[in-house]
Scaffold this motif. Structure first.
Motif, PDB file in Angstrom:
ATOM      1  N   UNK A   1      -3.886  -0.987  -0.712  1.00  0.00           N
ATOM      2  CA  UNK A   1      -2.986  -0.077   0.011  1.00  0.00           C
ATOM      3  C   UNK A   1      -3.777   0.966   0.802  1.00  0.00           C
ATOM      4  N   UNK A   2      -4.780   1.563   0.178  1.00  0.00           N
ATOM      5  CA  UNK A   2      -5.569   2.591   0.853  1.00  0.00           C
ATOM      6  C   UNK A   2      -6.380   2.033   2.011  1.00  0.00           C
ATOM      7  N   UNK A   3      -6.875   0.815   1.858  1.00  0.00           N
ATOM      8  CA  UNK A   3      -7.656   0.194   2.926  1.00  0.00           C
ATOM      9  C   UNK A   3      -6.795  -0.090   4.143  1.00  0.00           C
ATOM     10  N   UNK A   4      -5.596  -0.609   3.922  1.00  0.00           N
ATOM     11  CA  UNK A   4      -4.693  -0.892   5.039  1.00  0.00           C
ATOM     12  C   UNK A   4      -4.312   0.406   5.757  1.00  0.00           C
ATOM     13  N   UNK A   5      -3.996   1.452   4.983  1.00  0.00           N
ATOM     14  CA  UNK A   5      -3.640   2.742   5.592  1.00  0.00           C
ATOM     15  C   UNK A   5      -4.814   3.302   6.398  1.00  0.00           C
TER      16      UNK A   5
ATOM     17  N   UNK B   1      -6.224   6.126  -4.441  1.00  0.00           N
ATOM     18  CA  UNK B   1      -5.746   5.880  -3.088  1.00  0.00           C
ATOM     19  C   UNK B   1      -6.398   6.841  -2.098  1.00  0.00           C
ATOM     20  N   UNK B   2      -6.508   8.101  -2.479  1.00  0.00           N
ATOM     21  CA  UNK B   2      -7.090   9.119  -1.609  1.00  0.00           C
ATOM     22  C   UNK B   2      -8.554   8.808  -1.304  1.00  0.00           C
ATOM     23  N   UNK B   3      -9.301   8.381  -2.318  1.00  0.00           N
ATOM     24  CA  UNK B   3     -10.720   8.069  -2.129  1.00  0.00           C
ATOM     25  C   UNK B   3     -10.875   6.863  -1.201  1.00  0.00           C
ATOM     26  N   UNK B   4     -10.007   5.865  -1.354  1.00  0.00           N
ATOM     27  CA  UNK B   4     -10.099   4.670  -0.515  1.00  0.00           C
ATOM     28  C   UNK B   4      -9.806   5.018   0.944  1.00  0.00           C
ATOM     29  N   UNK B   5      -8.794   5.848   1.172  1.00  0.00           N
ATOM     30  CA  UNK B   5      -8.486   6.274   2.546  1.00  0.00           C
ATOM     31  C   UNK B   5      -9.641   7.095   3.116  1.00  0.00           C
ATOM     32  N   UNK B   6     -10.227   7.964   2.291  1.00  0.00           N
ATOM     33  CA  UNK B   6     -11.361   8.778   2.747  1.00  0.00           C
ATOM     34  C   UNK B   6     -12.536   7.896   3.157  1.00  0.00           C
ATOM     35  N   UNK B   7     -12.708   6.762   2.496  1.00  0.00           N
ATOM     36  CA  UNK B   7     -13.764   5.824   2.872  1.00  0.00           C
ATOM     37  C   UNK B   7     -13.536   5.292   4.276  1.00  0.00           C
ATOM     38  N   UNK B   8     -12.284   4.977   4.596  1.00  0.00           N
ATOM     39  CA  UNK B   8     -11.966   4.507   5.952  1.00  0.00           C
ATOM     40  C   UNK B   8     -12.247   5.592   6.975  1.00  0.00           C
ATOM     41  N   UNK B   9     -11.913   6.835   6.626  1.00  0.00           N
ATOM     42  CA  UNK B   9     -12.164   7.950   7.543  1.00  0.00           C
ATOM     43  C   UNK B   9     -13.659   8.090   7.791  1.00  0.00           C
TER      44      UNK B   9
END
Length: 505
Positions: free
Chosen positions: A65-69, A210-218
């Motif tokens: 979910x976090x990667x897709x976001x 989820x927050x950490x995964x999204x931060x990785x994308x950022x």
């Protein structure tokens, strides 16, 4: 002619300069670049942070979910690069202003340099663990320096060199990763991994994961336009980057979560973010994956730092890619000796989120909503024009960035948010900047989107540069320099071929 001079001229001919680049790469090539880039040790080890903090199944769900976001943000920024031909930090001038763009650019250099150090250290520690187990010799600083030196050698060949090497590195890593998954799931059944109990004392929650995964994308979005500008079409950029990044992140983080689960099921101590633990469990194969991943990723990081500096200096100084890359590379090699930074990786991710989540929220609003999906050649001016704002700075963007970054910091350290800080900071910054810029949007007329390489070429052929040499900065001179460099490179190639024929004869 010396090797240095020949490489310098070839890089200029490849457009590794301050001008816009007309992309030529297909969807598979862009996809393989992103696939190789994020099959990286830091992404893999980030997956080890989640288990047993949360259940294995929950970790995998949040990873997807976090990667897709995060991929949505990454591809939206990357698409601006495809449509304009400019790298990420050069595009920041559109929202922050001709001079204001220096603020995110400076932050970007700090963040990328930190990434290069962390990844070189992790590669060095991994190689050291393997060599030590085989020979007894141990010197992690030496191996970190050697790994980063190889990275710099790859990076100085510019975007064409990276585009040629990355796909092969991706294939090698995927083959070894498949073998590691095979070992993990033949040694223990999938149900065994799902049955690992969560340990609440670690402090992880599904929202934090989820927050950490999204931060990785950022953290990767700082390079999204740098490489998506190489895409031949908008479709190639969107699909290549979206699929490549999503697959690589899900694979790498799932591998990390699975590997630490394997350690737990084997009776070992699950030390998160420690590559030596994984080397002890899986041996040379995972060490090879970590080493190759750093070669693939850090070459992109060093390239990204170099392009940021070269583009920031456009119209002010005549910086060339090769000498700039060598200086940046030397600093990255020296920093790879600072092994104590590895203990601060989580804080490092938080800093990235605080700095760049607001930046990308602002850039997305500015390009797609305020400027109506069109940046003009004014983006390359040194003074005046559409992006001059007030004295070269869009203070609304700076203010929105300050609010978003402060909110991110407070939600992490002062009033911890139960859903993390990355997504809330993005939403807050997005909303503030959009509302504040509505009057600017009303004044902005819709213009056809034109690739800036075409706009600069048209200016060069129609004589617009005669109006004011400062209007387009170094853009026209960059075109002429590229023409001369290409001609010289072709001449060198012809001379080398003639010499080779003479030798063969």
């Amino acid at each position: 002619m010396s090797l240095y001079r020949r490489l310098d001229r070839r890089l200029a001919a490849q457009s590794d300069t301050s001008g816009p680049v007309r992309g030529t790469l297909s969807t598979p090539r862009i996809g393989m670049i992103w696939l190789a880039a994020n099959l990286v040790v830091t992404t893999l080890l980030t997956g080890t942070l989640f288990v047993p903090g949360v259940e294995y199944g929950t970790a995998i769900t949040m990873i997807v979910a976090g990667t897709v976001a995060g991929a949505v943000v990454l591809t939206l920024i990357g698409n601006i690069g495809t449509r304009t031909g400019l790298p990420t930090m050069a595009l920041a001038r559109g929202a922050f202003g001709t001079r204001g763009g220096f603020l995110p650019m400076a932050a970007n250099l700090v963040i990328l340099m930190g990434w290069s150090w962390v990844q070189a250290m992790l590669a060095g520690v991994t190689v050291d663990a393997l060599v030590s187990s085989l020979t007894g010799f141990s010197n992690p600083i030496l191996f970190s320096v050697l790994c980063q030196t190889i990275v710099v050698l790859l990076a100085i060949f510019g975007h064409e060199g990276i585009a040629k090497v990355e796909p092969w590195l991706a294939v090698l890593m995927l083959a070894i990763i498949a073998w590691i998954f095979f070992i993990a799931f033949t040694s223990f059944a999938p149900g065994d991994y799902f049955a690992i109990p969560a340990d609440p004392s670690i402090g992880q929650t599904p929202a934090i994961v989820l927050d950490v995964v999204v931060a990785t994308a950022v953290s990767w979005t700082v390079l999204s336009a740098d490489f998506n500008r190489l895409a031949a079409t908008i479709r190639a950029g969107f699909l290549g980057a979206g699929l490549g990044y999503t697959l690589s992140t899900v694979i790498a983080m799932t591998l990390g979560a699975t590997a630490i689960g394997y350690v737990i099921l084997s009776g070992g101590e699950p030390l998160a973010f420690d590559p030596s633990v994984l080397v002890a469990a899986f041996g040379a194969p995972i060490a090879i994956v970590i080493f190759v991943s750093v070669m693939a990723t850090n070459s992109m990081v060093v390239y990204g730092m170099t392009t940021s500096i070269v583009h920031a200096a456009a119209g002010r100084a005549k910086l060339r890619f090769l000498p700039t890359a060598l200086v940046v590379g030397a600093i990255s090699i020296l920093g790879a000796t600072w092994l104590a930074l590895l203990d601060q990786f989580t804080n490092f991710l938080i800093v990235i989120g605080a700095f760049f989540v607001p930046v990308f929220a602002i850039m997305i609003v500015d390009y797609y909503l305020v400027k109506r999906a069109s940046y003009t050649v004014d983006l390359m001016r040194r003074r005046g024009g559409r992006y001059w704002y007030l004295g070269g700075v869009n203070w609304i963007a700076v203010g929105a960035w300050a609010i978003g970054a402060t909110a991110s910091y407070l939600w992490v350290y002062v009033w911890p948010s139960p859903v993390g800080a990355t997504i809330p900071a993005f939403v807050v910054t997005f909303t503030i900047y959009l509302l504040a810029m509505l009057p600017e949007r009303a004044r902005t007329r819709r213009e056809a989107s034109v690739h800036l390489a075409d706009a600069v070429a048209q200016a060069d052929t129609t004589g617009i540069q005669a109006m004011d040499e400062a209007v387009l900065g170094d853009a026209e001179r960059a075109i002429e320099a590229r023409r001369r460099a290409k001609a010289a490179a072709d001449a060198d190639g012809g001379a080398d071929a003639s010499a080779g024929t003479g030798r063969d004869a």
